[in-house]
Design a protein around this motif. Sequence first.
Motif, mmCIF file in Angstrom:
data_model
loop_
_atom_site.group_PDB
_atom_site.id
_atom_site.type_symbol
_atom_site.label_atom_id
_atom_site.label_comp_id
_atom_site.label_asym_id
_atom_site.label_seq_id
_atom_site.Cartn_x
_atom_site.Cartn_y
_atom_site.Cartn_z
ATOM 1 N N GLU A 38 35.930 -4.786 85.300
ATOM 2 C CA GLU A 38 35.571 -3.728 86.246
ATOM 3 C C GLU A 38 34.436 -4.243 87.133
ATOM 4 O OE1 GLU A 38 35.651 0.672 85.429
ATOM 5 O OE2 GLU A 38 33.476 0.365 85.474
ATOM 6 N N ASN A 39 34.767 -4.506 88.387
ATOM 7 C CA ASN A 39 33.773 -4.988 89.342
ATOM 8 C C ASN A 39 33.179 -3.815 90.120
ATOM 9 O OD1 ASN A 39 32.301 -7.032 90.582
ATOM 10 N ND2 ASN A 39 33.781 -7.302 92.228
ATOM 11 N N MET A 40 32.016 -4.031 90.708
ATOM 12 C CA MET A 40 31.315 -2.982 91.472
ATOM 13 C C MET A 40 31.081 -1.745 90.608
ATOM 14 S SD MET A 40 33.226 -3.297 95.144
ATOM 15 C CE MET A 40 33.751 -4.898 95.777
ATOM 16 N N SER A 41 30.775 -1.984 89.337
ATOM 17 C CA SER A 41 30.551 -0.894 88.382
ATOM 18 C C SER A 41 29.071 -0.539 88.380
ATOM 19 C CB SER A 41 31.003 -1.346 86.990
ATOM 20 O OG SER A 41 30.830 -0.321 86.048
ATOM 21 N N GLY A 42 28.682 0.332 89.314
ATOM 22 C CA GLY A 42 27.273 0.684 89.474
ATOM 23 C C GLY A 42 26.618 -0.173 90.545
ATOM 24 N N PHE A 43 25.404 0.213 90.932
ATOM 25 C CA PHE A 43 24.662 -0.481 91.986
ATOM 26 C C PHE A 43 23.313 -0.921 91.434
ATOM 27 C CE2 PHE A 43 21.477 -0.325 95.407
ATOM 28 C CZ PHE A 43 22.008 -1.273 96.271
ATOM 29 N N ASN B 48 15.868 -3.521 89.705
ATOM 30 C CA ASN B 48 17.011 -4.011 88.925
ATOM 31 C C ASN B 48 17.675 -2.927 88.076
ATOM 32 O OD1 ASN B 48 17.282 -6.588 89.840
ATOM 33 N ND2 ASN B 48 16.563 -7.604 87.986
ATOM 34 N N GLU B 49 17.316 -1.662 88.288
ATOM 35 C CA GLU B 49 17.982 -0.582 87.555
ATOM 36 C C GLU B 49 19.376 -0.365 88.129
ATOM 37 O OE1 GLU B 49 17.474 4.209 86.661
ATOM 38 O OE2 GLU B 49 15.770 3.029 87.370
ATOM 39 N N VAL B 50 20.355 -0.091 87.258
ATOM 40 C CA VAL B 50 21.742 0.099 87.681
ATOM 41 C C VAL B 50 22.056 1.585 87.758
ATOM 42 C CG1 VAL B 50 24.162 -0.347 87.143
ATOM 43 C CG2 VAL B 50 22.432 -2.083 86.628
ATOM 44 N N SER B 51 22.519 2.040 88.924
ATOM 45 C CA SER B 51 22.910 3.439 89.126
ATOM 46 C C SER B 51 24.406 3.510 89.405
ATOM 47 C CB SER B 51 22.150 4.045 90.307
ATOM 48 O OG SER B 51 20.746 3.943 90.120
ATOM 49 N N ASP B 52 25.055 4.537 88.868
ATOM 50 C CA ASP B 52 26.500 4.711 89.069
ATOM 51 C C ASP B 52 26.735 5.464 90.375
ATOM 52 O OD1 ASP B 52 27.208 3.467 86.653
ATOM 53 O OD2 ASP B 52 26.790 5.312 85.543
ATOM 54 N N VAL B 53 27.159 4.749 91.403
ATOM 55 C CA VAL B 53 27.421 5.385 92.697
ATOM 56 C C VAL B 53 28.904 5.746 92.831
ATOM 57 C CG1 VAL B 53 25.486 4.303 93.882
ATOM 58 C CG2 VAL B 53 27.662 3.099 93.763
ATOM 59 N N PHE B 54 29.760 5.119 92.041
ATOM 60 C CA PHE B 54 31.176 5.477 92.002
ATOM 61 C C PHE B 54 31.461 6.079 90.627
ATOM 62 C CE2 PHE B 54 31.169 1.458 94.615
ATOM 63 C CZ PHE B 54 31.242 2.102 95.838
ATOM 64 N N SER B 55 32.726 6.372 90.365
ATOM 65 C CA SER B 55 33.111 6.756 89.014
ATOM 66 C C SER B 55 32.889 5.566 88.089
ATOM 67 C CB SER B 55 34.574 7.197 88.990
ATOM 68 O OG SER B 55 35.398 6.201 89.573
ATOM 69 N N LYS B 56 32.940 5.792 86.793
ATOM 70 C CA LYS B 56 32.551 4.755 85.845
ATOM 71 C C LYS B 56 33.591 4.609 84.735
ATOM 72 C CE LYS B 56 28.778 3.472 82.699
ATOM 73 N NZ LYS B 56 27.529 3.929 82.058
ATOM 74 N N ASP B 57 33.751 3.361 84.263
ATOM 75 C CA ASP B 57 34.565 3.042 83.087
ATOM 76 C C ASP B 57 36.053 3.321 83.269
ATOM 77 O OD1 ASP B 57 32.409 2.092 81.665
ATOM 78 O OD2 ASP B 57 31.986 4.029 80.706
ATOM 79 N N GLY B 58 36.513 3.404 84.507
ATOM 80 C CA GLY B 58 37.943 3.606 84.741
ATOM 81 C C GLY B 58 38.755 2.413 84.259
ATOM 82 N N ALA B 59 38.266 1.201 84.540
ATOM 83 C CA ALA B 59 38.991 0.002 84.116
ATOM 84 C C ALA B 59 38.964 -0.139 82.597
ATOM 85 C CB ALA B 59 38.382 -1.234 84.779
ATOM 86 N N ARG B 60 37.868 0.260 81.978
ATOM 87 C CA ARG B 60 37.781 0.212 80.511
ATOM 88 C C ARG B 60 38.848 1.125 79.889
ATOM 89 N NH1 ARG B 60 33.504 -0.914 76.958
ATOM 90 N NH2 ARG B 60 32.011 -0.971 78.703
ATOM 91 N N ALA B 61 38.983 2.330 80.442
ATOM 92 C CA ALA B 61 39.982 3.275 79.927
ATOM 93 C C ALA B 61 41.395 2.744 80.148
ATOM 94 C CB ALA B 61 39.802 4.637 80.602
ATOM 95 N N LEU B 62 41.610 2.107 81.308
ATOM 96 C CA LEU B 62 42.936 1.557 81.602
ATOM 97 C C LEU B 62 43.272 0.417 80.641
ATOM 98 C CD1 LEU B 62 45.280 1.798 83.701
ATOM 99 C CD2 LEU B 62 44.197 -0.095 84.906
ATOM 100 N N ALA B 63 42.294 -0.432 80.358
ATOM 101 C CA ALA B 63 42.516 -1.527 79.410
ATOM 102 C C ALA B 63 42.869 -0.973 78.033
ATOM 103 C CB ALA B 63 41.279 -2.413 79.333
ATOM 104 N N ALA B 64 42.167 0.072 77.622
ATOM 105 C CA ALA B 64 42.451 0.679 76.319
ATOM 106 C C ALA B 64 43.845 1.295 76.299
ATOM 107 C CB ALA B 64 41.396 1.741 75.999
ATOM 108 N N GLU B 65 44.244 1.924 77.403
ATOM 109 C CA GLU B 65 45.568 2.541 77.492
ATOM 110 C C GLU B 65 46.684 1.510 77.308
ATOM 111 O OE1 GLU B 65 48.388 4.627 80.916
ATOM 112 O OE2 GLU B 65 46.206 4.636 81.156
ATOM 113 N N PHE B 66 46.498 0.312 77.892
ATOM 114 C CA PHE B 66 47.526 -0.727 77.816
ATOM 115 C C PHE B 66 47.305 -1.700 76.659
ATOM 116 C CE2 PHE B 66 48.288 0.834 82.028
ATOM 117 C CZ PHE B 66 49.632 0.565 82.290
#
Length: 335
Positions: free
Chosen positions: A255-260, A266-284
Amino acid sequence: MANVAASAAMPGDWSAGAEDAEAVRGIKACPSDTVMAGRASACDGCPGQALCQAMAGQEDPAQAAIDLRMKAVKHKILVLAGKGGVGKSSISSALALGLAGGFAAGETPKKVGILDLDICGPSVSKLMRVDGEGVENSDYGWKPLVSPHTGGIKAMSVAALLDADDEAVTWRGPRKTNLIKQFLSETFWGRLDFLIFDTPPGTSDEHLTVCKILKNAKPDGAVIVATPQLAALCTVRKELTFCRKMGLPILGVVENMSGFVCPCCNEVSDVFSKDGARALAAEFGLPFLGSVPLDPSLTECCERGGNIFEEHASSPATEALRVLTKRIIEICESR
């Protein structure tokens, strides 16, 4: 580019729109890799039918040279993405840099090459800081460009064959196919631990070609790059289906561009939705290789061909890329 020949048509090269149900059925049933190539009912009306009939039962003359070159490469990895703009080339180049420099924890430097398969939109030359350099011929074939970065990554791209950076490549499938074959059969890659294939977005001529000609070489598999947004994840599903249809193993999903990453703290903030690719990997049932945040430092490095591992070692994006590199080594060496 004189050696790059142009063919008349490619098997299964349909020009009909997606709405044409008959054409879509024909694409799904294309028997170009079987003994029925050019003779099955699905071939009727295909512009490549005559070529398939003529080539039936014949081995590609470049295949033996490709197989020989690839025997000297221990691990072959394709980096894929369902759509453009997800940072696939950035991930490809960062993976090459991480492997070559030994930047993953506990790992030694590897001999690495990277091949740019994006014929119409090449970027590897820029990312590897070899832009403006041309390919030279030798007694052993084309000499790949050598990146000045740590590890001396070998790079090959259509950009090295063009007369100018702004020259457009307006080729149809057959010419792209022939150039990709040349990149693999005529480039003197030598012995490598890893060869990274940076592919264009989607599932088109370049992907079909490289999967077919690497069949005997048995690539380790594909790394799928996605961003957290739903629109990007929908196209990833198509990419996963493509890999399974082509018999290409899937090493995992990134999952690229996961937060800013804040450039100040150097703090990471979630500007988009999060963990979508992680959920997709788990699904498959696929390995999740990690989340790489969007870091202005990484962007700046890519734009001038820098090395984020050396220049921004403490960035959260750099740490994520170290983890990705480590995971890829572990997966490939466990096979």
